[in-house]
Scaffold this motif. Structure first.
Motif, PDB file in Angstrom:
ATOM      1  N   HIS A  64     -88.615  -0.002  32.315  1.00 50.94           N
ATOM      2  CA  HIS A  64     -88.053   1.255  32.815  1.00 50.94           C
ATOM      3  C   HIS A  64     -88.927   1.921  33.877  1.00 50.94           C
ATOM      4  N   ASP A 166     -96.596   4.275  30.867  1.00 47.57           N
ATOM      5  CA  ASP A 166     -95.270   4.121  30.241  1.00 47.57           C
ATOM      6  C   ASP A 166     -94.222   4.549  31.264  1.00 47.57           C
ATOM      7  N   ASP A 219     -92.560  -3.136  27.897  1.00 57.20           N
ATOM      8  CA  ASP A 219     -92.910  -1.725  27.730  1.00 57.20           C
ATOM      9  C   ASP A 219     -94.285  -1.643  27.073  1.00 57.20           C
TER      10      ASP A 219
HETATM   11 ZN    ZN Z   1     -91.593   3.241  27.711  1.00 56.75          ZN
END
Ligand code: ZN
Ligand code: CO
Length: 333
Positions: A64, A166, A219
């Motif tokens: 992401h 992240d 991730d």
């Molecule tokens: Zn994440």
């Protein structure tokens, strides 16, 4: 061992991109990977979908682009901003942090007078952009504008520290693995997803459109290696974590076993991850249409959703290498 593309990583970590505002990130990634894939498009949710054609099974990779942020809900008469969270924002972590808006406006997060830290809630916090009153503040920001924590990334010989690890680190790993690929039969979809932090939204529509045979998300995951941490068998420096489960998915055993086999065959260290909270893109992807066998490769990360998320460079490099081997071999499910 491969060398770390520090220049690209610095750019990915310092580019503004909260959920719903991923365009700066997708532009940066497009610039980096065009020429390495057959087709690139951005879909209506803002996912960047890059297709590297092959005759084998359709594999969707997902990382992401978005990061957590704070959205302005109210501007008071004195020019202070109240806000709501975009994703998992903690009041104690937010206190005294710097923030930056898309237009470059910088502010700091202050708190009303409270008698006890127990009273520290997001409603007690405000953003101070140094405006003298409401009108001046409204020239700088509007209701609905989103800011993100603001700190320069640190990359030294051993570790990386940033508020955007992240999941820019997942995007970085996918890009760097793509550059290493040769002779691929698998039909690869590199999907840089939008809006993960607000509920895996981009991954959901991307998977529906692609209909992959197999999916792997990239991730970060939590660790249990700090003083008196919650028990968890993942450590910085012990290699990529192959996910078994989190709150969004029980990973497909064959995808998990395949990743373990490839790590063993290529002497890449790995660890097994059981995360007792949270979730990531695979959580949405594996439930798409009639279901998609899915797994996750995680980079162990301390201080998740803070301004000082920390990963080890050795884990990042090992994850890039493992990804290359995973994609170059035939996944049999
Ligand atoms: Zn994440
Ligand atoms: Co997150």
């Amino acid at each position: 061992m491969i060398s770390l593309n520090t220049n690209l990583l610095q750019k990915l970590l310092s580019t503004y991109g909260p959920s719903g505002h991923e365009l700066n990130i997708s532009n940066l990634i497009t610039e980096e990977i065009q020429g390495l894939v057959d087709d690139i498009k951005i879909d209506s949710l803002g996912n960047l979908i890059a297709h590297k054609k092959g005759s084998g099974p359709k594999i969707m990779l997902a990382g992401h682009m978005d990061q957590i942020g704070l959205m302005v809900t109210h501007i008071d008469d004195n020019g202070f901003l109240r806000f709501t969270n975009i994703g998992g924002i903690s009041p104690s972590i937010s206190l005294s942090q710097r923030v930056v808006f898309a237009n470059g406006t910088i502010g700091v997060i202050g708190c009303e007078h409270i008698d006890s830290l127990k009273d520290l809630k997001l409603e007690k916090l405000y953003i101070d952009i140094g405006a003298k009153d409401k009108n001046e503040a409204k020239e700088m920001v509007s209701i609905g504008d989103t800011c993100v924590y603001y700190n320069h990334p640190i990359i030294d010989d051993k570790k990386i520290i940033s508020q955007a690890i992240d999941d820019r680190i997942g995007c970085f790993i996918m890009i760097e693995a793509l550059k290493l690929l040769s002779n691929i039969e698998n039909d690869l979809y590199f999907v840089f997803t939008a809006q993960e932090e607000v509920g895996l939204r981009g991954a959901k529509t991307a998977a529906y459109g692609i209909e992959p045979d197999i999916a792997i998300a990239f991730d970060v995951t939590a660790t249990g290696d700090t003083p008196k941490a919650k028990l968890m068998d993942v450590k910085l420096g012990d290699g990529p974590a192959i996910k078994i489960k989190d709150n969004s998915i029980l990973c497909h055993p064959k995808v998990k076993e395949y990743m373990i086999k490839i790590a063993k065959n290529n002497n890449i260290p790995y660890q097994l991850e059981v995360l007792e909270f949270g979730g990531t893109d695979s959580g949405a992807i594996h439930l798409s249409k009639t279901g998609v066998p899915s797994g996750v490769l995680s980079v162990p990360c301390r201080y998740l959703h803070s301004t000082c998320e920390m990963v080890f460079i050795s884990d990042v490099k090992n994850t890039i290498e493992l990804t290359k081997y995973i994609l170059e071999n035939n996944i049999e499910i």
